[in-house]
Design a protein around this motif. Structure first.
Motif, PDB file in Angstrom:
ATOM      1  N   MET A   1       0.896  -1.213  -0.087  1.00  0.00           N
ATOM      2  CA  MET A   1      -0.119   0.048  -0.079  1.00  0.00           C
ATOM      3  C   MET A   1       0.857   1.233  -0.126  1.00  0.00           C
ATOM      4  N   ARG A   2       0.453   2.171  -0.985  1.00  0.00           N
ATOM      5  CA  ARG A   2       1.499   3.557  -0.986  1.00  0.00           C
ATOM      6  C   ARG A   2       0.969   4.576   0.070  1.00  0.00           C
ATOM      7  N   LYS A   3       1.835   5.415   0.719  1.00  0.00           N
ATOM      8  CA  LYS A   3       1.874   6.173   1.526  1.00  0.00           C
ATOM      9  C   LYS A   3       1.179   7.598   0.703  1.00  0.00           C
ATOM     10  N   PRO A   4       0.271   8.282   1.186  1.00  0.00           N
ATOM     11  CA  PRO A   4       0.039   9.632   0.745  1.00  0.00           C
ATOM     12  C   PRO A   4       0.945  10.302   0.825  1.00  0.00           C
ATOM     13  N   THR A   5       1.176  11.408   0.265  1.00  0.00           N
ATOM     14  CA  THR A   5       2.112  12.493   0.015  1.00  0.00           C
ATOM     15  C   THR A   5       1.639  13.891   0.792  1.00  0.00           C
ATOM     16  N   TYR A   6       2.373  14.383   1.571  1.00  0.00           N
ATOM     17  CA  TYR A   6       2.050  15.725   1.937  1.00  0.00           C
ATOM     18  C   TYR A   6       3.307  16.761   1.740  1.00  0.00           C
ATOM     19  N   TYR A   7       2.788  17.796   1.446  1.00  0.00           N
ATOM     20  CA  TYR A   7       3.646  18.786   0.877  1.00  0.00           C
ATOM     21  C   TYR A   7       4.178  19.759   2.006  1.00  0.00           C
ATOM     22  N   LEU A   8       5.479  20.256   2.235  1.00  0.00           N
ATOM     23  CA  LEU A   8       5.914  21.109   3.248  1.00  0.00           C
ATOM     24  C   LEU A   8       6.839  22.104   2.479  1.00  0.00           C
ATOM     25  N   TRP A   9       6.498  23.351   2.656  1.00  0.00           N
ATOM     26  CA  TRP A   9       7.226  24.644   2.332  1.00  0.00           C
ATOM     27  C   TRP A   9       8.179  25.287   3.361  1.00  0.00           C
ATOM     28  N   ARG A  10       9.593  24.911   3.191  1.00  0.00           N
ATOM     29  CA  ARG A  10      10.539  25.233   4.272  1.00  0.00           C
ATOM     30  C   ARG A  10      10.211  26.608   4.741  1.00  0.00           C
ATOM     31  N   ASN A  11       9.900  27.644   4.116  1.00  0.00           N
ATOM     32  CA  ASN A  11       9.744  28.983   4.354  1.00  0.00           C
ATOM     33  C   ASN A  11       8.505  29.322   4.968  1.00  0.00           C
ATOM     34  N   ASP A  12       7.712  28.016   5.082  1.00  0.00           N
ATOM     35  CA  ASP A  12       6.519  28.289   6.292  1.00  0.00           C
ATOM     36  C   ASP A  12       6.772  28.208   7.802  1.00  0.00           C
ATOM     37  N   PHE A  13       8.106  27.908   7.963  1.00  0.00           N
ATOM     38  CA  PHE A  13       8.573  27.610   9.309  1.00  0.00           C
ATOM     39  C   PHE A  13       9.700  28.648   9.759  1.00  0.00           C
ATOM     40  N   SER A  14       9.616  29.500  10.935  1.00  0.00           N
ATOM     41  CA  SER A  14      10.727  30.124  11.282  1.00  0.00           C
ATOM     42  C   SER A  14      11.796  29.620  11.665  1.00  0.00           C
ATOM     43  N   THR A  15      11.870  28.283  12.110  1.00  0.00           N
ATOM     44  CA  THR A  15      13.409  27.847  12.469  1.00  0.00           C
ATOM     45  C   THR A  15      13.495  26.266  11.914  1.00  0.00           C
ATOM     46  N   GLN A  16      14.523  25.712  11.901  1.00  0.00           N
ATOM     47  CA  GLN A  16      14.537  24.459  11.314  1.00  0.00           C
ATOM     48  C   GLN A  16      14.188  23.619  12.124  1.00  0.00           C
ATOM     49  N   GLU A  17      14.069  23.884  13.511  1.00  0.00           N
ATOM     50  CA  GLU A  17      13.634  22.707  14.475  1.00  0.00           C
ATOM     51  C   GLU A  17      12.152  22.613  14.216  1.00  0.00           C
ATOM     52  N   ASP A  18      11.525  23.742  13.937  1.00  0.00           N
ATOM     53  CA  ASP A  18      10.036  23.638  13.516  1.00  0.00           C
ATOM     54  C   ASP A  18       9.503  22.868  12.375  1.00  0.00           C
ATOM     55  N   TYR A  19      10.509  22.986  11.553  1.00  0.00           N
ATOM     56  CA  TYR A  19      10.332  22.578  10.095  1.00  0.00           C
ATOM     57  C   TYR A  19      10.589  20.877  10.352  1.00  0.00           C
ATOM     58  N   GLU A  20      11.701  20.447  11.071  1.00  0.00           N
ATOM     59  CA  GLU A  20      12.087  19.082  11.332  1.00  0.00           C
ATOM     60  C   GLU A  20      10.896  18.441  12.213  1.00  0.00           C
ATOM     61  N   ALA A  21      10.376  19.172  13.112  1.00  0.00           N
ATOM     62  CA  ALA A  21       9.185  18.637  14.127  1.00  0.00           C
ATOM     63  C   ALA A  21       7.987  18.256  13.201  1.00  0.00           C
ATOM     64  N   ALA A  22       7.648  19.101  12.378  1.00  0.00           N
ATOM     65  CA  ALA A  22       6.383  18.963  11.425  1.00  0.00           C
ATOM     66  C   ALA A  22       6.721  18.050  10.379  1.00  0.00           C
ATOM     67  N   LYS A  23       7.971  17.892   9.955  1.00  0.00           N
ATOM     68  CA  LYS A  23       8.202  16.702   9.086  1.00  0.00           C
ATOM     69  C   LYS A  23       8.174  15.401   9.808  1.00  0.00           C
TER      70      LYS A  23
END
Length: 62
Positions: A1-23
């Motif tokens: 079974m394939r996983k659905p895809t979720y798209y993230l824009w890096r510039n939506d996050f103020s810090t790298q840590e916030d981005y990594e947590a969302a990912k």
């Protein structure tokens, strides 16, 4: 079974840590995460993908 895809824009996050947590969050609940680091996040992702495909077709001569 394939996983659905979720798209993230890096510039939506103020810090790298916030981005990594969302990912990690979306990966943890079963999504395949695709990250974009460039471009305007206000535009629809599908419009951007269509433009990339259209430009590619022009380059290869349709």
């Amino acid at each position: 079974m394939r996983k659905p895809t979720y798209y993230l824009w890096r510039n939506d996050f103020s810090t790298q840590e916030d981005y990594e947590a969302a990912k990690e969050y979306f990966t943890g609940i079963g999504f395949r995460v695709v990250s974009y680091f460039d471009g305007r996040n206000k535009n629809g992702i599908h419009d951007g993908l269509k433009a990339i495909i259209k430009n590619h077709l022009k380059e290869v001569g349709e």
